[in-house]
Structures are given as structure tokens and as C-alpha cells.
Enzyme design. Sequence first.
Site, PDB file in Angstrom:
ATOM      1  N   GLY A   1      21.676  63.356  16.495  1.00  0.00           N
ATOM      2  CA  GLY A   1      20.635  62.631  17.218  1.00  0.00           C
ATOM      3  C   GLY A   1      19.751  63.668  17.872  1.00  0.00           C
ATOM      4  O   GLY A   1      19.352  64.634  17.227  1.00  0.00           O
ATOM      5  N   GLU A   2      19.505  63.500  19.130  1.00  0.00           N
ATOM      6  CA  GLU A   2      18.699  64.473  19.871  1.00  0.00           C
ATOM      7  C   GLU A   2      19.544  64.948  21.052  1.00  0.00           C
ATOM      8  O   GLU A   2      19.824  64.186  21.967  1.00  0.00           O
ATOM      9  CB  GLU A   2      17.390  63.796  20.318  1.00  0.00           C
ATOM     10  CG  GLU A   2      16.454  64.703  21.038  1.00  0.00           C
ATOM     11  CD  GLU A   2      16.252  66.041  20.332  1.00  0.00           C
ATOM     12  OE1 GLU A   2      15.836  66.060  19.159  1.00  0.00           O
ATOM     13  OE2 GLU A   2      16.526  67.068  20.964  1.00  0.00           O
ATOM     14  N   SER A   3      19.946  66.205  20.973  1.00  0.00           N
ATOM     15  CA  SER A   3      20.904  66.706  21.974  1.00  0.00           C
ATOM     16  C   SER A   3      20.337  66.668  23.387  1.00  0.00           C
ATOM     17  O   SER A   3      21.080  66.459  24.346  1.00  0.00           O
ATOM     18  CB  SER A   3      21.355  68.127  21.609  1.00  0.00           C
ATOM     19  OG  SER A   3      20.250  69.002  21.555  1.00  0.00           O
TER      20      SER A   3
ATOM     21  N   CYS B   1      25.833  68.000  14.116  1.00  0.00           N
ATOM     22  CA  CYS B   1      24.436  68.323  14.419  1.00  0.00           C
ATOM     23  C   CYS B   1      24.192  68.354  15.934  1.00  0.00           C
ATOM     24  O   CYS B   1      24.659  69.273  16.587  1.00  0.00           O
ATOM     25  CB  CYS B   1      23.524  67.367  13.669  1.00  0.00           C
ATOM     26  SG  CYS B   1      21.885  68.061  13.425  1.00  0.00           S
TER      27      CYS B   1
ATOM     28  N   ARG C   1      19.186  75.744  18.227  1.00  0.00           N
ATOM     29  CA  ARG C   1      18.659  74.447  17.802  1.00  0.00           C
ATOM     30  C   ARG C   1      17.567  74.641  16.753  1.00  0.00           C
ATOM     31  O   ARG C   1      16.846  75.646  16.784  1.00  0.00           O
ATOM     32  CB  ARG C   1      18.074  73.687  18.994  1.00  0.00           C
ATOM     33  CG  ARG C   1      19.119  73.262  20.005  1.00  0.00           C
ATOM     34  CD  ARG C   1      18.469  72.555  21.184  1.00  0.00           C
ATOM     35  NE  ARG C   1      17.785  71.340  20.785  1.00  0.00           N
ATOM     36  CZ  ARG C   1      16.623  70.943  21.282  1.00  0.00           C
ATOM     37  NH1 ARG C   1      15.995  71.650  22.182  1.00  0.00           N
ATOM     38  NH2 ARG C   1      16.069  69.826  20.856  1.00  0.00           N
TER      39      ARG C   1
ATOM     40  N   ILE D   1      19.592  67.983   8.883  1.00  0.00           N
ATOM     41  CA  ILE D   1      18.362  67.411   9.447  1.00  0.00           C
ATOM     42  C   ILE D   1      18.049  68.118  10.762  1.00  0.00           C
ATOM     43  O   ILE D   1      18.778  67.969  11.738  1.00  0.00           O
ATOM     44  CB  ILE D   1      18.512  65.886   9.695  1.00  0.00           C
ATOM     45  CG1 ILE D   1      18.920  65.163   8.410  1.00  0.00           C
ATOM     46  CG2 ILE D   1      17.212  65.312  10.253  1.00  0.00           C
ATOM     47  CD1 ILE D   1      19.372  63.717   8.621  1.00  0.00           C
ATOM     48  N   ARG D   2      17.003  68.908  10.753  1.00  0.00           N
ATOM     49  CA  ARG D   2      16.656  69.705  11.956  1.00  0.00           C
ATOM     50  C   ARG D   2      17.925  70.313  12.558  1.00  0.00           C
ATOM     51  O   ARG D   2      18.216  70.173  13.741  1.00  0.00           O
ATOM     52  CB  ARG D   2      15.900  68.852  12.982  1.00  0.00           C
ATOM     53  CG  ARG D   2      14.586  68.306  12.423  1.00  0.00           C
ATOM     54  CD  ARG D   2      13.789  67.513  13.459  1.00  0.00           C
ATOM     55  NE  ARG D   2      13.444  68.366  14.575  1.00  0.00           N
ATOM     56  CZ  ARG D   2      13.590  68.026  15.864  1.00  0.00           C
ATOM     57  NH1 ARG D   2      14.114  66.876  16.187  1.00  0.00           N
ATOM     58  NH2 ARG D   2      13.207  68.848  16.793  1.00  0.00           N
TER      59      ARG D   2
ATOM     60  N   HIS E   1      25.412  66.585   8.533  1.00  0.00           N
ATOM     61  CA  HIS E   1      25.808  65.199   8.825  1.00  0.00           C
ATOM     62  C   HIS E   1      26.806  64.671   7.795  1.00  0.00           C
ATOM     63  O   HIS E   1      26.409  64.002   6.839  1.00  0.00           O
ATOM     64  CB  HIS E   1      24.563  64.293   8.788  1.00  0.00           C
ATOM     65  CG  HIS E   1      23.635  64.496   9.936  1.00  0.00           C
ATOM     66  ND1 HIS E   1      23.702  63.755  11.092  1.00  0.00           N
ATOM     67  CD2 HIS E   1      22.619  65.365  10.108  1.00  0.00           C
ATOM     68  CE1 HIS E   1      22.769  64.146  11.920  1.00  0.00           C
ATOM     69  NE2 HIS E   1      22.093  65.124  11.356  1.00  0.00           N
TER      70      HIS E   1
ATOM     71  N   GLU F   1      28.641  62.245   8.006  1.00  0.00           N
ATOM     72  CA  GLU F   1      28.693  60.775   8.069  1.00  0.00           C
ATOM     73  C   GLU F   1      27.613  60.130   7.202  1.00  0.00           C
ATOM     74  O   GLU F   1      27.658  58.921   6.976  1.00  0.00           O
ATOM     75  CB  GLU F   1      28.583  60.307   9.531  1.00  0.00           C
ATOM     76  CG  GLU F   1      27.186  60.332  10.143  1.00  0.00           C
ATOM     77  CD  GLU F   1      26.686  61.720  10.542  1.00  0.00           C
ATOM     78  OE1 GLU F   1      27.340  62.722  10.206  1.00  0.00           O
ATOM     79  OE2 GLU F   1      25.609  61.789  11.170  1.00  0.00           O
TER      80      GLU F   1
END
Length: 195
Positions: A52-54, A84, A113, A142-143, A178, A180
Site C-alpha cells: 500500500g502506502e507506507s 512491499c 522506498r 509495484i513502486r 507482492h 499475494e
Amino acid sequence: MSRARGAKVGVVALQGAVRPHLEALADLGATGVEVRTPADLEGVEAVVIPGGESTTISKLLDSSGLRLPLAERLAGGLPALGTCAGMILLAEVVLDGRPDQASFGAVDIDVRRNAFGRQRESFEADLDVTGLPGGPLHAVFIRAPVVERAGPGVEVLATFGGRPVLVRQGPVIVSSFHPELTDDRRLHSRFIEEV
Ligand code: GLN
């Protein structure tokens, strides 16, 4: 894998890719529970911190009151899987983080990051994973963050471009990618075996 059956695994559900982790756990016969409050941690035998967004998850860990109880459980040896953003949140040191972003220090690594840069914001690769039978693991990045330093107690399980992207320290496994988001359950299965 029989020990996975019924194991209660919390998925930190403050932001990010929560549902695919719950599905992966269900596929393995574990009971995934969404963790949003300190009370949700009760009886949890392992925890997943999703992608997600840490920076956002870090903020929500504070506003939800989850940070301290989760930190205590992790310090007490709670098995954890971080993917991630989850890797970033479990790391000792976060490079290129926001100044107000905090991490649990459950794995002795420095992570950077968004380490693969704009041209490689998202990509997929087949990784050879140490000790994982059944051939390479298809990984979606992803990023993604990358591990820039791994301490002596950290086992590097897979690298990409010569840099660690899957590592483990004791009962904590973290990935830049990821697992998952594919149908391959081998990594979740390996994690569940820790429980
Ligand atoms: N770049 C994100 C962060 O810093 C992580 C991206 C992801 O989880 N897919 O939190």
C-alpha cells in the site's frame, strides 16, 4: 501445512492490498482476520502487513492506537509477513521515507522506498528463492522498495539485479514484491509454517 489449518492470522487492514492476503490465507486453510484496532490483535498468532502506502499506513498505525500493541507483539516474537509497504514498515531503517514515517525495526535491514525508479515503477520477474521447492517464483513489483543493507542475522532468500528483495530474520519474512497478487501460494504457505 496441516498446522496452517485454523491458524489465526491478522492482516493489518488500515490501507492497501488487504483482501488478496485474506484470500491467500483462506486458500491455505488459515483464518485471516482484519486488524484495525488493538482489540483485533487478540488471539492473533501471526500478522501480515500488506502493500500500500507506507507513509499512510504509518500515520494510521498511530491514529488507530495499533502501533504500540503491535510493536510489543513483534518484539515478543510474533511471526510477521511484510510485503512491499509492509517490508518498509517492518524495517530497521527507511531511506527516502517521510520524516514522520516510523517503522517497527523487526528486521535488521535498511530499505530504500521506490528504489527501482520511474522507468521500472512496476514490473514482474521470476525469482529463484532459496529453499522454495517447485521452481522460480513469479514476482510482481509495484513502486517497490529494495534492501540496501541486511544485518548479520538476516537471511537473503531472493535477489533481483543483485539486490535483496526477499529476506527473513527469525519469524519475520519481508518481500519487496507482492506474493499475494499471483496465484502462487508458496510464500504464504512457508510463512504459515512459522505459526
Ligand atoms: N512505494 C510504496 C511505499 O513507499 C510501497 C508500494 C507498495 O506497497 N506497492 O509505501
